[in-house]
Motif scaffolding. Structure first.
Motif, PDB file in Angstrom:
ATOM      1  N   GLN A  67      -5.865  -4.736   5.143  1.00 15.64           N
ATOM      2  CA  GLN A  67      -4.441  -4.404   5.218  1.00 15.64           C
ATOM      3  C   GLN A  67      -3.538  -5.598   4.953  1.00 15.64           C
ATOM      4  N   SER A  68      -4.122  -6.782   4.820  1.00 17.05           N
ATOM      5  CA  SER A  68      -3.344  -7.983   4.504  1.00 17.05           C
ATOM      6  C   SER A  68      -3.033  -8.086   3.017  1.00 17.05           C
ATOM      7  N   PHE A  69      -3.681  -7.242   2.208  1.00 23.24           N
ATOM      8  CA  PHE A  69      -3.561  -7.327   0.754  1.00 23.24           C
ATOM      9  C   PHE A  69      -2.823  -6.135   0.167  1.00 23.24           C
ATOM     10  N   ALA A  70      -2.060  -6.406  -0.880  1.00 23.47           N
ATOM     11  CA  ALA A  70      -1.579  -5.366  -1.787  1.00 23.47           C
ATOM     12  C   ALA A  70      -2.166  -5.738  -3.136  1.00 23.47           C
ATOM     13  N   ALA A  71      -2.729  -4.780  -3.827  1.00 18.30           N
ATOM     14  CA  ALA A  71      -3.414  -5.086  -5.084  1.00 18.30           C
ATOM     15  C   ALA A  71      -3.074  -4.072  -6.156  1.00 18.30           C
ATOM     16  N   VAL A  72      -3.035  -4.561  -7.383  1.00 16.58           N
ATOM     17  CA  VAL A  72      -2.940  -3.705  -8.555  1.00 16.58           C
ATOM     18  C   VAL A  72      -4.118  -4.103  -9.446  1.00 16.58           C
ATOM     19  N   PHE A  73      -5.107  -3.217  -9.499  1.00 16.98           N
ATOM     20  CA  PHE A  73      -6.277  -3.471 -10.331  1.00 16.98           C
ATOM     21  C   PHE A  73      -6.051  -2.933 -11.738  1.00 16.98           C
ATOM     22  N   PHE A  74      -6.831  -3.442 -12.664  1.00 16.36           N
ATOM     23  CA  PHE A  74      -6.708  -3.036 -14.058  1.00 16.36           C
ATOM     24  C   PHE A  74      -6.834  -1.525 -14.203  1.00 16.36           C
ATOM     25  N   ASP A  75      -7.739  -0.923 -13.450  1.00 12.98           N
ATOM     26  CA  ASP A  75      -7.969   0.522 -13.507  1.00 12.98           C
ATOM     27  C   ASP A  75      -7.297   1.235 -12.325  1.00 12.98           C
ATOM     28  N   PHE A  76      -6.040   0.951 -12.115  1.00 10.98           N
ATOM     29  CA  PHE A  76      -5.272   1.429 -10.967  1.00 10.98           C
ATOM     30  C   PHE A  76      -5.039   2.939 -11.014  1.00 10.98           C
ATOM     31  N   TYR A  77      -4.720   3.496  -9.850  1.00  6.82           N
ATOM     32  CA  TYR A  77      -4.246   4.876  -9.751  1.00  6.82           C
ATOM     33  C   TYR A  77      -2.825   4.803  -9.214  1.00  6.82           C
ATOM     34  N   LEU A  78      -1.932   5.564  -9.796  1.00  5.36           N
ATOM     35  CA  LEU A  78      -0.526   5.530  -9.410  1.00  5.36           C
ATOM     36  C   LEU A  78      -0.153   6.795  -8.651  1.00  5.36           C
ATOM     37  N   PHE A  79       0.276   6.622  -7.396  1.00  4.42           N
ATOM     38  CA  PHE A  79       0.770   7.731  -6.589  1.00  4.42           C
ATOM     39  C   PHE A  79       2.266   7.871  -6.801  1.00  4.42           C
ATOM     40  N   ASP A  80       2.781   9.095  -6.701  1.00  8.34           N
ATOM     41  CA  ASP A  80       4.222   9.265  -6.860  1.00  8.34           C
ATOM     42  C   ASP A  80       4.984   9.022  -5.560  1.00  8.34           C
ATOM     43  N   GLU A  81       4.290   9.043  -4.424  1.00 11.07           N
ATOM     44  CA  GLU A  81       4.942   8.767  -3.146  1.00 11.07           C
ATOM     45  C   GLU A  81       5.090   7.263  -2.957  1.00 11.07           C
ATOM     46  N   LEU A  82       6.287   6.824  -2.564  1.00 10.86           N
ATOM     47  CA  LEU A  82       6.528   5.399  -2.363  1.00 10.86           C
ATOM     48  C   LEU A  82       5.777   4.891  -1.148  1.00 10.86           C
ATOM     49  N   SER A  83       5.205   3.733  -1.276  1.00  7.33           N
ATOM     50  CA  SER A  83       4.561   3.093  -0.134  1.00  7.33           C
ATOM     51  C   SER A  83       5.577   2.192   0.547  1.00  7.33           C
ATOM     52  N   GLY A  84       5.170   1.573   1.624  1.00  8.40           N
ATOM     53  CA  GLY A  84       6.077   0.676   2.337  1.00  8.40           C
ATOM     54  C   GLY A  84       6.890   1.412   3.373  1.00  8.40           C
ATOM     55  N   THR A  85       7.579   0.625   4.174  1.00 11.12           N
ATOM     56  CA  THR A  85       8.387   1.183   5.248  1.00 11.12           C
ATOM     57  C   THR A  85       9.743   0.503   5.254  1.00 11.12           C
ATOM     58  N   GLY A  86      10.549   0.891   6.186  1.00 16.29           N
ATOM     59  CA  GLY A  86      11.861   0.285   6.361  1.00 16.29           C
ATOM     60  C   GLY A  86      12.958   1.185   5.848  1.00 16.29           C
ATOM     61  N   GLU A  87      14.093   1.071   6.514  1.00 21.35           N
ATOM     62  CA  GLU A  87      15.239   1.901   6.147  1.00 21.35           C
ATOM     63  C   GLU A  87      15.727   1.613   4.735  1.00 21.35           C
ATOM     64  N   ASP A  88      15.489   0.395   4.253  1.00 19.98           N
ATOM     65  CA  ASP A  88      15.984   0.014   2.934  1.00 19.98           C
ATOM     66  C   ASP A  88      14.932   0.174   1.835  1.00 19.98           C
ATOM     67  N   ARG A  89      13.811   0.841   2.135  1.00 16.54           N
ATOM     68  CA  ARG A  89      12.723   0.969   1.160  1.00 16.54           C
ATOM     69  C   ARG A  89      13.182   1.566  -0.158  1.00 16.54           C
ATOM     70  N   ASP A  90      13.928   2.682  -0.114  1.00 17.36           N
ATOM     71  CA  ASP A  90      14.353   3.327  -1.348  1.00 17.36           C
ATOM     72  C   ASP A  90      15.300   2.419  -2.138  1.00 17.36           C
ATOM     73  N   GLU A  91      16.162   1.688  -1.448  1.00 20.02           N
ATOM     74  CA  GLU A  91      17.070   0.777  -2.139  1.00 20.02           C
ATOM     75  C   GLU A  91      16.297  -0.380  -2.772  1.00 20.02           C
ATOM     76  N   ARG A  92      15.297  -0.906  -2.048  1.00 21.54           N
ATOM     77  CA  ARG A  92      14.457  -1.962  -2.628  1.00 21.54           C
ATOM     78  C   ARG A  92      13.729  -1.430  -3.856  1.00 21.54           C
ATOM     79  N   ALA A  93      13.241  -0.180  -3.781  1.00 21.88           N
ATOM     80  CA  ALA A  93      12.561   0.428  -4.924  1.00 21.88           C
ATOM     81  C   ALA A  93      13.504   0.548  -6.116  1.00 21.88           C
ATOM     82  N   ARG A  94      14.728   0.944  -5.861  1.00 21.20           N
ATOM     83  CA  ARG A  94      15.701   1.053  -6.959  1.00 21.20           C
ATOM     84  C   ARG A  94      16.004  -0.318  -7.572  1.00 21.20           C
ATOM     85  N   ARG A  95      16.052  -1.345  -6.732  1.00 20.53           N
ATOM     86  CA  ARG A  95      16.277  -2.706  -7.239  1.00 20.53           C
ATOM     87  C   ARG A  95      15.114  -3.131  -8.140  1.00 20.53           C
ATOM     88  N   TYR A  96      13.884  -2.826  -7.719  1.00 26.07           N
ATOM     89  CA  TYR A  96      12.724  -3.142  -8.560  1.00 26.07           C
ATOM     90  C   TYR A  96      12.731  -2.314  -9.839  1.00 26.07           C
TER      91      TYR A  96
END
Length: 162
Positions: free
Chosen positions: A52-81
């Motif tokens: 749980q200490s790692f976040a990883a993006v592997f070459f053969d990744f799978y993409l979920f449509d649900e946003l990960s992460g927490t916090g009240e500002d998660r959606d705003e951070r996602a929009r910034r990214y």
């Protein structure tokens, strides 16, 4: 590994970069030796906490449509990214989900990067993340995004082909 380090795993195809990364993340069990975290040996009882200490993006990744992460500002951070990764207008955030994942491979990998950033873990691993990116986004990744992680005290490991 120390907080705020940028580490590059360099080698040719088939040299073991991805295998080493999976071993480091605790996805493979070592045949010999051990992994230590904060001075403690990582064994099966502490393996999930370690992973749980790692976040990883592997070459053969799978993409979920649900946003990960927490916090009240998660959606705003996602929009910034989305803006920073130039995906605004192609993808929206609707009810904590990505409006689409039907994009090019390079764009999908940028969304996977967004998801990893939202997890806000102390360590990040990127398995040939730049391989599917055009030169412009490779430049953003290496000269902007990785230094941002470093400035936030995050450790990032990234693979590069030789």
């Amino acid at each position: 590994l120390r907080p705020g380090e940028l580490i590059f795993l360099i080698g040719g195809n088939g040299s073991g970069k991805t295998s080493f990364a999976k071993l480091l993340l605790g996805l493979y069990e070592p045949a010999a030796g051990e992994i230590r975290w904060d001075g403690e040996r990582v064994d099966r009882t502490g393996l999930d906490r370690y992973r749980q200490s790692f976040a990883a993006v592997f070459f053969d990744f799978y993409l979920f449509d649900e946003l990960s992460g927490t916090g009240e500002d998660r959606d705003e951070r996602a929009r910034r990214y989305l803006r920073e990764l130039q995906l605004e207008g192609k993808v929206d955030i609707v009810g904590g989900r990505l409006s689409t994942t039907s994009l090019s491979q390079g764009q999908r990998k940028r969304l996977a990067l967004l998801s990893a950033f939202l997890e806000d873990r102390p360590l990040y691993l990127f398995d040939e993340w730049a391989a599917d990116q055009d030169p412009y986004f490779k430049e953003i990744f290496y000269r902007s995004l990785l230094p941002q992680l470093k400035a936030r005290g995050k450790t990032a490991l990234s693979e590069r082909r030789r």
